[in-house]
Scaffold this active site. Structure first.
Site, PDB file in Angstrom:
ATOM      1  N   CYS A 220       4.827 -48.328   0.880  1.00  0.00           N
ATOM      2  CA  CYS A 220       3.446 -48.700   1.194  1.00  0.00           C
ATOM      3  C   CYS A 220       3.190 -50.146   0.766  1.00  0.00           C
ATOM      4  O   CYS A 220       3.497 -50.526  -0.375  1.00  0.00           O
ATOM      5  CB  CYS A 220       2.486 -47.760   0.479  1.00  0.00           C
ATOM      6  SG  CYS A 220       0.741 -48.217   0.656  1.00  0.00           S
ATOM      7  N   CYS A 223       0.316 -49.785  -2.390  1.00  0.00           N
ATOM      8  CA  CYS A 223       0.546 -49.194  -3.715  1.00  0.00           C
ATOM      9  C   CYS A 223       2.027 -49.047  -4.057  1.00  0.00           C
ATOM     10  O   CYS A 223       2.368 -48.729  -5.189  1.00  0.00           O
ATOM     11  CB  CYS A 223      -0.146 -47.835  -3.814  1.00  0.00           C
ATOM     12  SG  CYS A 223       0.654 -46.519  -2.850  1.00  0.00           S
ATOM     13  N   CYS A 242       0.720 -42.769   3.498  1.00  0.00           N
ATOM     14  CA  CYS A 242       1.138 -42.970   2.112  1.00  0.00           C
ATOM     15  C   CYS A 242       0.561 -41.861   1.244  1.00  0.00           C
ATOM     16  O   CYS A 242      -0.662 -41.665   1.229  1.00  0.00           O
ATOM     17  CB  CYS A 242       0.667 -44.335   1.608  1.00  0.00           C
ATOM     18  SG  CYS A 242       0.981 -44.594  -0.150  1.00  0.00           S
ATOM     19  N   CYS A 245      -1.931 -43.440  -1.730  1.00  0.00           N
ATOM     20  CA  CYS A 245      -3.242 -44.067  -1.507  1.00  0.00           C
ATOM     21  C   CYS A 245      -3.727 -43.678  -0.118  1.00  0.00           C
ATOM     22  O   CYS A 245      -3.154 -42.804   0.537  1.00  0.00           O
ATOM     23  CB  CYS A 245      -3.164 -45.592  -1.664  1.00  0.00           C
ATOM     24  SG  CYS A 245      -2.197 -46.439  -0.382  1.00  0.00           S
ATOM     25  N   ASP A 373      23.765 -67.624   9.119  1.00  0.00           N
ATOM     26  CA  ASP A 373      24.309 -66.411   8.511  1.00  0.00           C
ATOM     27  C   ASP A 373      24.388 -65.306   9.558  1.00  0.00           C
ATOM     28  O   ASP A 373      23.364 -64.840  10.065  1.00  0.00           O
ATOM     29  CB  ASP A 373      23.402 -65.985   7.355  1.00  0.00           C
ATOM     30  CG  ASP A 373      23.906 -64.738   6.638  1.00  0.00           C
ATOM     31  OD1 ASP A 373      24.988 -64.231   7.004  1.00  0.00           O
ATOM     32  OD2 ASP A 373      23.201 -64.282   5.721  1.00  0.00           O
TER      33      ASP A 373
END
Length: 474
Positions: A220, A223, A242, A245, A373
């Site tokens: 999340c 949170c 989530c 929260c 890369d």
């Protein structure tokens, strides 16, 4: 200032002409030259669109979404300005305005529709005040350039937060168009305070019970708890919430359902405030449903008639290297840009969905625009080819990092006798075109894309085909 602006525009236009004569792409160089002469050229031209500026940003789908929106807006009778060729750095955005401007420094357009690279987003919005900002998605992309994904997201978020203090913006307001299915995007309304409309796919679309090979958002953004998914569409896009929260997938204001794949694209039902309409997306691939939905949602903010926008979308034609179609001696040939693990996975999925024998060409470069890369190739789910290699006659690896690409395929379980390395693009393309398969697919990173397309134009015919169309990822 007027004279300096005119000189900058004239120099940019001359640079564009010289670039075309020299056979260069030249989609950013005119902007670079103009900005050297007059650094405020974009700021001066960017405030002229009569009805405002729309910016599209995010990792995948910027070019396609922007061009689809352009189809809808111009098809609704408005005059537009756009950077249609994917030149999405500040120099490319400037070049788009230079192309549309008169020598006297005037543009004649209702809307400017701009796709903007995430890292360039702060600089562009500092000079061009947006009316609408569309955010498509966030995936890992060129880590050596952007850094970790949190860094990329912060580029956009902090810039949007900064607009709150700009009186020119706050007087007119900024509206966000956000992908409800991506938790990394949906967070922006709460974190920036700007009003948002959300788009997403219903559970009747393509869904999986487990996450894909490369899923970005596991926690999340508010949170830090692990997100719980009821289902996924692909990567981290899906129905999430989530447990720690109140954060959850927002209910979309515009939602797609009843997807049907067709030989010439995808049909779906789009529900929006006030009604629904059938939408035909004239290019295949699951990913393009999101692109079309983002464009359609922005069109609703711009007060476009839904039926008229849907009709205009039927005329959409993909940009260079975005599901670009060719024919070689009657054989369908597809060229597509690949640039990160999620996009590559969607391209492989599209290739594998086509029945019959195929030949696959992959060109990997590691110039600055591609990302130096190339370790991201190990995050692509090439292992899916091990169980499906029977449907491929050959795998041709080319570009500056052809050998590394071949090694990656061998580690993925592709039989070595089917893998061929040809660093020279011309030889590699000739070989794949002459393959025994009924279809040819060419996947290429940024800086190889234009050379590959140029070679194809000399060897194959460009045009519409009845073959399965593959998914655009940019």
């Amino acid at each position: 200032m007027g004279l300096r602006l005119s000189i900058a525009i004239m120099a940019g236009k001359v640079t564009a002409i010289v670039s075309r004569i020299m056979g260069w792409k030249g989609s950013s160089l005119p902007g670079l030259v103009a900005r050297k002469i007059y650094p405020r050229v974009l700021e001066e031209l960017g405030k002229q669109p009569r009805l405002g500026v729309v910016i599209v940003t995010g990792t995948n789908g910027k070019t396609t979404t922007n061009n689809m929106l352009a189809c809808m807006v111009s098809g609704s009778g408005y005059k537009i300005l756009l950077n249609s060729e994917g030149a999405n750095l500040i120099t490319g955005v400037t070049a788009g305005f230079i192309k549309a401007a008169s020598i006297k420094g005037k543009t004649n357009c209702d809307y400017a529709l701009l796709e903007v690279d995430e890292a360039s987003f702060p600089r562009v919005v500092n000079e061009v005040m947006p009316k609408v900002v569309i955010v498509t998605n966030f995936f890992r992309d060129q880590l050596d350039r952007y850094g970790e994904l949190d860094t990329t997201i912060s580029f956009v978020q902090k810039s949007l937060n900064g607009l709150m203090g700009n009186k020119k913006v706050t007087d007119q307001g900024v509206q966000l168009v956000l992908n409800a299915d991506d938790p990394l995007v949906a967070q922006f309304q709460r974190k920036t305070g700007w009003p948002a409309v959300y788009y997403g796919l219903s559970g009747s679309g393509r869904v999986f019970s487990a996450g894909s090979y490369s899923r970005e958002a596991k926690f999340c953004p508010f949170c830090g708890e692990a997100l719980i998914y009821a289902y996924y569409h692909y990567s981290q896009l899906g129905l999430y919430n989530c447990p720690g929260c109140s954060y959850r997938r927002p209910d979309p204001d515009v939602e797609v359902s009843h997807l049907q794949s067709l030989p010439d694209g995808t049909d779906c039902l789009v529900r929006y405030s006030g009604g629904s309409t059938m939408l035909h997306i004239p290019t295949g691939g699951f990913y393009n449903v999101y692109n079309a939905l983002a464009a359609f949602t922005a069109g609703q903010l711009l007060k476009l008639d839904p039926a008229q926008a849907a009709a205009a979308l039927r005329q959409f034609s993909p940009a260079i290297g975005r599901m670009e179609r060719f024919s070689y001696r009657g054989k369908p040939v597809m060229l597509n840009l690949v640039k990160n693990p999620t996009g590559f996975n969607e391209s492989l999925s599209a290739v594998l969905s086509v029945p019959g024998q195929k030949d696959l060409f992959i060109a990997i470069n590691d110039n600055d625009a591609d990302g130096r890369d190339i370790s991201w190739l190990w995050d692509v789910d090439f292992e899916i080819l091990e169980d499906n290699h029977q449907s491929f006659g050959s795998f041709i690896c080319s570009g500056q990092r052809a050998e590394e690409m071949a090694v990656r395929l061998k580690y993925a379980g592709v039989p070595g006798e089917k893998i061929f390395v040809a660093g020279d693009l011309g030889q590699a393309i000739s070989r794949v075109l002459e393959g025994q398969g009924s279809f040819v697919y060419l996947l290429s990173t940024y800086t190889a894309l234009w050379p590959v397309q140029k070679i194809l134009l000399n060897q194959a015919e460009k045009g519409e085909l009845d073959a399965h169309r593959m998914s655009s990822v940019s």
